[in-house]
Design a protein around this motif. Structure first.
Motif, PDB file in Angstrom:
ATOM      1  N   LEU A  17       0.567  -1.261  -0.170  1.00  0.00           N
ATOM      2  CA  LEU A  17      -0.183   0.206  -0.176  1.00  0.00           C
ATOM      3  C   LEU A  17       0.750   1.230  -0.171  1.00  0.00           C
ATOM      4  O   LEU A  17       1.543   1.328   0.325  1.00  0.00           O
ATOM      5  N   ARG A  18       0.970   2.193  -0.839  1.00  0.00           N
ATOM      6  CA  ARG A  18       1.003   3.778  -1.248  1.00  0.00           C
ATOM      7  C   ARG A  18       0.678   4.929  -0.862  1.00  0.00           C
ATOM      8  O   ARG A  18      -0.958   4.826  -1.580  1.00  0.00           O
ATOM      9  N   VAL A  19       0.476   5.660  -0.029  1.00  0.00           N
ATOM     10  CA  VAL A  19       0.353   6.829  -0.569  1.00  0.00           C
ATOM     11  C   VAL A  19       0.109   7.612  -1.411  1.00  0.00           C
ATOM     12  O   VAL A  19       1.413   7.836  -1.729  1.00  0.00           O
ATOM     13  N   PHE A  20      -1.347   8.436  -1.452  1.00  0.00           N
ATOM     14  CA  PHE A  20      -0.482   9.363  -3.079  1.00  0.00           C
ATOM     15  C   PHE A  20      -1.842  10.694  -2.437  1.00  0.00           C
ATOM     16  O   PHE A  20      -2.503  10.385  -2.392  1.00  0.00           O
ATOM     17  N   LEU A 212      -2.363   2.156 -13.478  1.00  0.00           N
ATOM     18  CA  LEU A 212      -3.725   2.887 -14.589  1.00  0.00           C
ATOM     19  C   LEU A 212      -4.456   3.080 -12.890  1.00  0.00           C
ATOM     20  O   LEU A 212      -4.790   3.222 -11.613  1.00  0.00           O
ATOM     21  N   PRO A 213      -4.821   4.620 -13.331  1.00  0.00           N
ATOM     22  CA  PRO A 213      -5.312   5.684 -12.356  1.00  0.00           C
ATOM     23  C   PRO A 213      -6.856   5.190 -12.344  1.00  0.00           C
ATOM     24  O   PRO A 213      -7.005   6.268 -13.620  1.00  0.00           O
ATOM     25  N   PHE A 214      -7.850   5.404 -11.125  1.00  0.00           N
ATOM     26  CA  PHE A 214      -9.463   5.339 -11.012  1.00  0.00           C
ATOM     27  C   PHE A 214      -9.575   4.996 -11.974  1.00  0.00           C
ATOM     28  O   PHE A 214     -10.520   5.742 -13.164  1.00  0.00           O
ATOM     29  N   VAL A 215      -9.702   3.540 -12.781  1.00  0.00           N
ATOM     30  CA  VAL A 215     -10.637   2.880 -13.291  1.00  0.00           C
ATOM     31  C   VAL A 215     -11.083   1.665 -12.980  1.00  0.00           C
ATOM     32  O   VAL A 215     -10.509   1.486 -11.503  1.00  0.00           O
ATOM     33  N   ASP A 216     -12.152   0.758 -13.475  1.00  0.00           N
ATOM     34  CA  ASP A 216     -12.708  -0.246 -13.254  1.00  0.00           C
ATOM     35  C   ASP A 216     -11.797  -1.382 -13.421  1.00  0.00           C
ATOM     36  O   ASP A 216     -10.824  -1.057 -14.308  1.00  0.00           O
ATOM     37  N   MET A 217     -12.126  -2.184 -12.587  1.00  0.00           N
ATOM     38  CA  MET A 217     -11.669  -3.618 -12.741  1.00  0.00           C
ATOM     39  C   MET A 217     -11.541  -4.401 -14.299  1.00  0.00           C
ATOM     40  O   MET A 217     -10.025  -5.063 -14.280  1.00  0.00           O
ATOM     41  N   ALA A 218     -12.271  -4.505 -15.038  1.00  0.00           N
ATOM     42  CA  ALA A 218     -12.719  -4.753 -16.467  1.00  0.00           C
ATOM     43  C   ALA A 218     -11.597  -4.092 -16.996  1.00  0.00           C
ATOM     44  O   ALA A 218     -10.869  -4.623 -17.994  1.00  0.00           O
ATOM     45  N   THR A 219     -12.198  -2.661 -16.712  1.00  0.00           N
ATOM     46  CA  THR A 219     -10.611  -1.170 -17.934  1.00  0.00           C
ATOM     47  C   THR A 219      -9.115  -1.993 -17.680  1.00  0.00           C
ATOM     48  O   THR A 219      -8.482  -1.737 -18.432  1.00  0.00           O
ATOM     49  N   ALA A 239       6.411 -10.133 -17.063  1.00  0.00           N
ATOM     50  CA  ALA A 239       6.198 -10.307 -15.628  1.00  0.00           C
ATOM     51  C   ALA A 239       7.136  -9.845 -15.110  1.00  0.00           C
ATOM     52  O   ALA A 239       7.639  -9.415 -13.344  1.00  0.00           O
ATOM     53  N   GLU A 240       8.778  -9.003 -15.501  1.00  0.00           N
ATOM     54  CA  GLU A 240       8.975  -8.199 -15.480  1.00  0.00           C
ATOM     55  C   GLU A 240       8.248  -6.399 -15.029  1.00  0.00           C
ATOM     56  O   GLU A 240       8.759  -5.898 -13.990  1.00  0.00           O
ATOM     57  N   LEU A 241       7.383  -6.262 -15.614  1.00  0.00           N
ATOM     58  CA  LEU A 241       6.395  -4.949 -15.191  1.00  0.00           C
ATOM     59  C   LEU A 241       5.387  -5.581 -13.870  1.00  0.00           C
ATOM     60  O   LEU A 241       4.370  -6.250 -13.534  1.00  0.00           O
ATOM     61  N   VAL A 242       6.018  -4.733 -13.417  1.00  0.00           N
ATOM     62  CA  VAL A 242       5.269  -4.342 -11.870  1.00  0.00           C
ATOM     63  C   VAL A 242       3.007  -4.070 -12.310  1.00  0.00           C
ATOM     64  O   VAL A 242       3.575  -2.751 -12.559  1.00  0.00           O
ATOM     65  N   ARG A 243       2.625  -4.619 -11.653  1.00  0.00           N
ATOM     66  CA  ARG A 243       0.819  -4.135 -12.140  1.00  0.00           C
ATOM     67  C   ARG A 243       0.358  -3.173 -10.824  1.00  0.00           C
ATOM     68  O   ARG A 243       1.085  -3.417  -9.656  1.00  0.00           O
ATOM     69  N   SER A 244       0.084  -2.048 -10.775  1.00  0.00           N
ATOM     70  CA  SER A 244      -0.253  -1.479  -9.671  1.00  0.00           C
ATOM     71  C   SER A 244      -1.750   0.195 -10.255  1.00  0.00           C
ATOM     72  O   SER A 244      -1.834  -0.341 -11.404  1.00  0.00           O
ATOM     73  N   ALA A 245      -2.515  -0.100  -9.362  1.00  0.00           N
ATOM     74  CA  ALA A 245      -3.267   0.956  -9.672  1.00  0.00           C
ATOM     75  C   ALA A 245      -3.649   2.634  -8.736  1.00  0.00           C
ATOM     76  O   ALA A 245      -3.417   2.065  -7.298  1.00  0.00           O
ATOM     77  N   ALA A 300      -1.713  -0.676  -4.352  1.00  0.00           N
ATOM     78  CA  ALA A 300      -2.338   0.612  -4.972  1.00  0.00           C
ATOM     79  C   ALA A 300      -1.579   1.581  -4.292  1.00  0.00           C
ATOM     80  O   ALA A 300      -1.433   1.281  -2.890  1.00  0.00           O
ATOM     81  N   TYR A 301      -2.020   2.329  -5.010  1.00  0.00           N
ATOM     82  CA  TYR A 301      -1.939   4.177  -4.792  1.00  0.00           C
ATOM     83  C   TYR A 301      -3.364   4.416  -3.671  1.00  0.00           C
ATOM     84  O   TYR A 301      -3.618   4.469  -4.439  1.00  0.00           O
ATOM     85  N   LEU A 302      -2.729   4.560  -2.275  1.00  0.00           N
ATOM     86  CA  LEU A 302      -4.267   4.901  -1.746  1.00  0.00           C
ATOM     87  C   LEU A 302      -4.246   6.727  -1.822  1.00  0.00           C
ATOM     88  O   LEU A 302      -3.918   7.323  -1.309  1.00  0.00           O
ATOM     89  N   GLN A 303      -5.266   7.508  -2.489  1.00  0.00           N
ATOM     90  CA  GLN A 303      -5.393   8.886  -3.124  1.00  0.00           C
ATOM     91  C   GLN A 303      -6.245   9.266  -1.659  1.00  0.00           C
ATOM     92  O   GLN A 303      -7.597   9.318  -1.541  1.00  0.00           O
ATOM     93  N   LEU A 304      -5.311   9.923  -1.136  1.00  0.00           N
ATOM     94  CA  LEU A 304      -5.715  10.885   0.148  1.00  0.00           C
ATOM     95  C   LEU A 304      -6.072  11.862   0.308  1.00  0.00           C
ATOM     96  O   LEU A 304      -5.018  13.044  -0.121  1.00  0.00           O
ATOM     97  N   LEU A 305      -7.663  12.356  -0.252  1.00  0.00           N
ATOM     98  CA  LEU A 305      -7.657  13.372  -0.854  1.00  0.00           C
ATOM     99  C   LEU A 305      -7.815  14.869  -0.047  1.00  0.00           C
ATOM    100  O   LEU A 305      -7.781  15.990  -0.017  1.00  0.00           O
ATOM    101  N   ASP A 306      -8.321  14.421   0.970  1.00  0.00           N
ATOM    102  CA  ASP A 306      -8.247  14.695   2.088  1.00  0.00           C
ATOM    103  C   ASP A 306      -6.455  15.126   3.581  1.00  0.00           C
ATOM    104  O   ASP A 306      -6.474  13.665   3.796  1.00  0.00           O
TER     105      ASP A 306
END
Length: 325
Positions: A17-20, A212-219, A239-245, A300-306
């Motif tokens: 988990l990462r803070v964004f 991938l920023p702010f898309v649904d799982m299927a996309t 497999a060399e690429l890390v996948r994240s959202a 997962a990058y957790l978008q902290l808006l506040d």
């Protein structure tokens, strides 16, 4: 439900988990420092920030924007473990040579903790507001591709050798390719976005992580498949690429706390549940597991808006993160 999660711990193996943060919405450096130091002490993997100069939506944006690379350089000296990076720096904002210098210096200042996210730039209004040229999408992609070649080329040039580049938009001659980042051969490069052709191709060539920023799982699943195909086409192991959202976060101990947090950021709870990491800690753990199974993401990058809501970061760290270990 908890027993089911515990029985399938492999789903969460190596998940981070990462803070964004989105400081263009209204945050000072000191605000970001508090978020970063809280994230570090709470055990998060990384602190990332956007790279924007203008607010979005019905907020004042005061006290005004902070520069992404100045921020990361400062945090490099005030944290010790946290990975630090951008989602994403805009290629339109900076020339590639000076950008390579800034990121390499920040990597040195952090002891090798910088991650380099770069995108084309997309927000026309911020370019107009601050006098930044904003060419056509085709030209932005062309410049972006050249910037990726130059930055990675400068970092990858062996010490004592020089780097030359003769592109359409940028030319370098006899560059000493200095300074070098601490991380060798370079800091991790992040590329992201939903473009169906050029984006996957550039990711296959240059990226260590695809976000991938702010898309649904299927996309997300469809785009990750395109990136995988692009890797295969050039003989690279996908497999060399890390996948994240990146996903907006709104976590509370109960429905009342969730509703209060959603109100503060001006979002609807049902919409957040459909499009982000929202709900009780148990719900969020389940959502992460579903994302992992359907898309293969490991971050997962957790978008902290506040950015004042440090209690939410601590809640996630104490009640979500342990269930991912």
């Amino acid at each position: 439900m908890v027993e089911a999660r515990l029985a399938s711990k492999a789903v969460y193996e190596d998940f981070k988990l990462r803070v964004f943060t989105e400081p263009q919405q209204g945050a000072t450096y000191d605000d970001l420092l508090r978020v970063a130091t809280t994230a570090e002490s709470a055990g998060y993997d990384a602190f990332f920030r956007s790279d924007h100069y203008l607010k979005m939506g019905p907020v004042s944006g005061e006290p005004g924007p902070t520069d992404a690379w100045l921020t990361l350089a400062g945090l490099a000296r005030e944290t010790t473990r946290l990975r630090l990076g951008t989602l994403m720096s805009a290629a339109t904002f900076r020339l590639p040579g000076p950008l390579a210098i800034s990121a390499a210096q920040a990597d040195q200042m952090s002891g090798g903790r910088i991650e380099f996210g770069l995108g084309t730039g997309w927000y026309a209004d911020e370019h107009t507001a601050y006098g930044i040229p904003f060419p056509s999408l085709r030209e932005r992609f062309d410049r972006y591709a050249e910037q990726l070649e130059i930055v990675t080329g400068l970092w990858g040039t062996p010490s004592g050798e020089t780097f030359d580049y003769d592109g359409t938009y940028y030319r370098l001659a006899d560059s000493p390719a200095l300074p070098k980042p601490v991380q060798r051969p370079r800091p991790p490069v992040l590329i992201g976005g939903a473009g169906k052709k050029r984006t996957p191709a550039l990711a296959a060539r240059f990226a260590d992580e695809f976000n991938l920023p702010f898309v649904d799982m299927a996309t997300a699943a469809d785009q990750f498949e395109r990136v995988e195909q692009a890797c295969t086409a050039i003989g690279r192991d996908p497999a060399e690429l890390v996948r994240s959202a990146a996903l907006v976060v709104c976590v509370g101990k109960d429905e009342a706390q969730i509703a209060r947090r959603a109100e503060v950021i001006g979002r609807d709870v049902d919409e957040l549940r459909a499009n982000g990491l929202t709900g009780t800690p148990a719900e969020v753990v389940d959502t992460i597991g579903t994302w992992r199974q359907r898309t293969g993401i490991t971050r997962a990058y957790l978008q902290l808006l506040d950015v004042s809501d440090l209690d939410q970061l601590e809640l996630i760290a104490s009640e979500v993160t342990p269930q991912l270990d």
